[in-house]
Design an enzyme around this catalytic site. Structure first.
Site, PDB file in Angstrom:
ATOM      1  N   TYR A 120      -2.240  -1.418  10.520  1.00 22.08           N
ATOM      2  CA  TYR A 120      -2.401  -1.731   9.088  1.00 22.08           C
ATOM      3  C   TYR A 120      -1.197  -1.236   8.292  1.00 22.08           C
ATOM      4  CZ  TYR A 120      -4.040  -1.396   4.294  1.00 22.08           C
ATOM      5  OH  TYR A 120      -4.136  -1.505   2.932  1.00 22.08           O
ATOM      6  N   SER A 145       0.867  -1.193   0.000  1.00 18.95           N
ATOM      7  CA  SER A 145       0.000   0.000   0.000  1.00 18.95           C
ATOM      8  C   SER A 145       0.897   1.236   0.000  1.00 18.95           C
ATOM      9  CB  SER A 145      -0.860   0.001   1.268  1.00 18.95           C
ATOM     10  OG  SER A 145      -1.460   1.258   1.481  1.00 18.95           O
TER      11      SER A 145
HETATM   12  N1  LIG Z   1      -8.719  -0.176  -1.491  1.00 20.15           N
HETATM   13  C1  LIG Z   1      -7.659   0.532  -1.179  1.00 20.15           C
HETATM   14  O1  LIG Z   1      -7.740   1.776  -1.085  1.00 20.15           O
HETATM   15  C2  LIG Z   1      -6.327  -0.149  -0.948  1.00 20.15           C
HETATM   16  C3  LIG Z   1      -5.160   0.640  -0.942  1.00 20.15           C
HETATM   17  C4  LIG Z   1      -3.939   0.051  -0.730  1.00 20.15           C
HETATM   18  C5  LIG Z   1      -3.838  -1.322  -0.556  1.00 20.15           C
HETATM   19  N2  LIG Z   1      -4.960  -2.090  -0.564  1.00 20.15           N
HETATM   20  C6  LIG Z   1      -4.806  -3.541  -0.335  1.00 20.15           C
HETATM   21  O2  LIG Z   1      -5.359  -4.247  -1.427  1.00 20.15           O
HETATM   22  C7  LIG Z   1      -5.768  -5.547  -1.008  1.00 20.15           C
HETATM   23  C8  LIG Z   1      -7.179  -5.813  -1.505  1.00 20.15           C
HETATM   24  O3  LIG Z   1      -8.074  -4.938  -0.843  1.00 20.15           O
HETATM   25  P1  LIG Z   1      -9.342  -4.312  -1.551  1.00 20.15           P
HETATM   26  O4  LIG Z   1      -9.154  -2.860  -1.616  1.00 20.15           O
HETATM   27  O5  LIG Z   1      -9.681  -5.037  -2.789  1.00 20.15           O
HETATM   28  O6  LIG Z   1     -10.440  -4.562  -0.387  1.00 20.15           O
HETATM   29  P2  LIG Z   1     -11.756  -5.474  -0.341  1.00 20.15           P
HETATM   30  O7  LIG Z   1     -12.659  -5.152  -1.462  1.00 20.15           O
HETATM   31  O8  LIG Z   1     -12.257  -5.345   1.051  1.00 20.15           O
HETATM   32  O9  LIG Z   1     -11.172  -6.952  -0.576  1.00 20.15           O
HETATM   33  C9  LIG Z   1     -10.455  -7.645   0.413  1.00 20.15           C
HETATM   34  C10 LIG Z   1     -10.384  -9.125   0.050  1.00 20.15           C
HETATM   35  O10 LIG Z   1      -9.654  -9.806   1.095  1.00 20.15           O
HETATM   36  C11 LIG Z   1     -10.408 -10.920   1.541  1.00 20.15           C
HETATM   37  N3  LIG Z   1     -10.183 -11.165   2.953  1.00 20.15           N
HETATM   38  C12 LIG Z   1     -10.292 -10.278   3.976  1.00 20.15           C
HETATM   39  N4  LIG Z   1     -10.109 -10.901   5.155  1.00 20.15           N
HETATM   40  C13 LIG Z   1      -9.883 -12.217   4.868  1.00 20.15           C
HETATM   41  C14 LIG Z   1      -9.666 -13.375   5.650  1.00 20.15           C
HETATM   42  N5  LIG Z   1      -9.666 -13.328   6.991  1.00 20.15           N
HETATM   43  N6  LIG Z   1      -9.465 -14.560   5.019  1.00 20.15           N
HETATM   44  C15 LIG Z   1      -9.481 -14.628   3.682  1.00 20.15           C
HETATM   45  N7  LIG Z   1      -9.712 -13.572   2.882  1.00 20.15           N
HETATM   46  C16 LIG Z   1      -9.916 -12.388   3.467  1.00 20.15           C
HETATM   47  C17 LIG Z   1     -11.875 -10.557   1.279  1.00 20.15           C
HETATM   48  O11 LIG Z   1     -12.653 -11.728   1.056  1.00 20.15           O
HETATM   49  P3  LIG Z   1     -13.754 -12.335   2.074  1.00 20.15           P
HETATM   50  O12 LIG Z   1     -14.322 -11.184   2.856  1.00 20.15           O
HETATM   51  O13 LIG Z   1     -14.735 -12.998   1.170  1.00 20.15           O
HETATM   52  O14 LIG Z   1     -12.974 -13.295   2.898  1.00 20.15           O
HETATM   53  C18 LIG Z   1     -11.764  -9.761  -0.026  1.00 20.15           C
HETATM   54  O15 LIG Z   1     -11.826 -10.616  -1.138  1.00 20.15           O
HETATM   55  C19 LIG Z   1      -5.619  -5.563   0.516  1.00 20.15           C
HETATM   56  O16 LIG Z   1      -4.424  -6.239   0.875  1.00 20.15           O
HETATM   57  C20 LIG Z   1      -5.537  -4.085   0.874  1.00 20.15           C
HETATM   58  O17 LIG Z   1      -4.831  -3.874   2.079  1.00 20.15           O
HETATM   59  C21 LIG Z   1      -6.201  -1.537  -0.757  1.00 20.15           C
END
Ligand SMILES: NC(=O)c1ccc[n+]([C@@H]2O[C@H](COP(=O)([O-])OP(=O)(O)OC[C@H]3O[C@@H](n4cnc5c(N)ncnc54)[C@H](OP(=O)(O)O)[C@@H]3O)[C@@H](O)[C@H]2O)c1
Length: 264
Positions: free
Chosen positions: A159, A146
């Site tokens: 985080y 991130s």
């Molecule tokens: N969105 C942003 O602004 C942003 C910025 C920087 C980095 N990121 C990173 O990008 C990655 C993806 O995030 P996103 O933005 O796409 O968020 P998201 O839409 O909330 O997706 C998160 C994914 O992680 C899975 N997950 C969460 N907890 C889990 C667990 N205990 N076991 C297995 N799977 C789990 C969820 O699936 P289930 O709930 O179905 O398990 C979901 O598919 C993350 O690592 C996040 O930190 C996001």
């Protein structure tokens, strides 16, 4: 042909494929005829996505329901994948979450889960699949870090620190693997449209809305960087500029800026 001049059938494991960036990466890889193993906790979503991708792209898609917050679940996931197929060439460590809160106002459960999912599971999966990839002298690992990796972030302290860890160990590991046929690419997205902020309990500010990228765009940039075996990519010009400034700045200033952007 799947990628460039390669004749090899690519097979990818994607964690957190049920929404956001992971779901978008599944689409981008499926369009390149990559076979997929999708995993997350929400099985219904994985089933729906798997059907859609199989029908649209004629690829093989398997799903595994798994909760990465449970200690030992990374090994379980690896074992289940190995039982399905042993030719995994891509690991996308995408599953992760944050909560907008001061450290001592988190529940201890959230603290444990954040460290477990964002750090422990990522490290274990990287080792487990990395050893197999090194045996084959072939593979690619993508790590979702991130822009939060570049400075301490009040209200996202744990985080942000988990993402600093992911970036640091992944970058060093990629350097260790030079010439091995295996690479590790760290992705540092900024604000991205997904369920992340809903899960985090974070109301979007005007700055966040103005600088938000789509998951699709982040996925395209991330997959390109991984296929090129780049060590790191920061999607989006604004995110690149902000990150270089934050990384080069004295810690007291970058922490104060992050704190003012992340406050409730
Ligand atoms: N969105 C942003 O602004 C942003 C910025 C920087 C980095 N990121 C990173 O990008 C990655 C993806 O995030 P996103 O933005 O796409 O968020 P998201 O839409 O909330 O997706 C998160 C994914 O992680 C899975 N997950 C969460 N907890 C889990 C667990 N205990 N076991 C297995 N799977 C789990 C969820 O699936 P289930 O709930 O179905 O398990 C979901 O598919 C993350 O690592 C996040 O930190 C996001």
């Amino acid at each position: 042909m799947a990628f460039g001049m390669s004749q090899r059938k690519e097979v990818a494991v994607i964690t957190g494929a049920s929404s956001g960036i992971g779901l978008a990466i599944a689409h981008v890889l499926a369009e390149k005829k990559t076979d997929l193993i999708l995993t997350a906790r929400r099985r219904d979503r994985l089933e729906k996505l798997a059907e859609e991708l199989k029908q649209k792209h004629g690829i093989r898609v398997d799903i595994i329901e798994n909760d990465l917050a449970r200690p030992g679940s990374a090994q379980d996931l690896f074992n289940k994948v190995q039982a399905i197929r042993k030719d995994v060439s891509i690991l996308v460590n995408n599953a992760g979450f944050g909560k907008q809160s001061a450290v001592l106002d988190h529940s201890i459960g959230d603290v444990r889960d954040m460290v477990q999912v964002n750090m422990m599971a990522v490290t274990e999966l990287t080792w487990l699949f990395g050893v197999e990839m090194r045996k084959q002298s072939y593979g690619r690992i993508m790590q979702l870090a991130s822009v939060g990796a570049f400075q301490p972030s009040p209200m996202y302290a744990i985080y942000s620190a988990t993402k600093s860890y992911v970036l640091s160990f992944s970058y060093a590991m990629n350097s260790e693997l030079k010439g091995s046929g295996v690479s590790v690419t760290s992705i540092c997205p900024g604000f991205t449209e997904s369920e992340f902020h809903e899960v985090a309990g974070h109301k979007k500010t005007a700055f966040m809305k103005a600088s938000t990228m789509t998951s699709r765009k982040v996925a395209e940039i991330s997959v390109r960087a991984m296929m090129n075996r780049s060590p790191k990519v920061i999607p989006g010009l604004l995110n690149k500029i902000n990150s270089y400034i934050m990384e080069g700045m004295p810690r007291a200033f970058s922490t104060a800026i992050a704190g003012s952007l992340m406050k409730k």
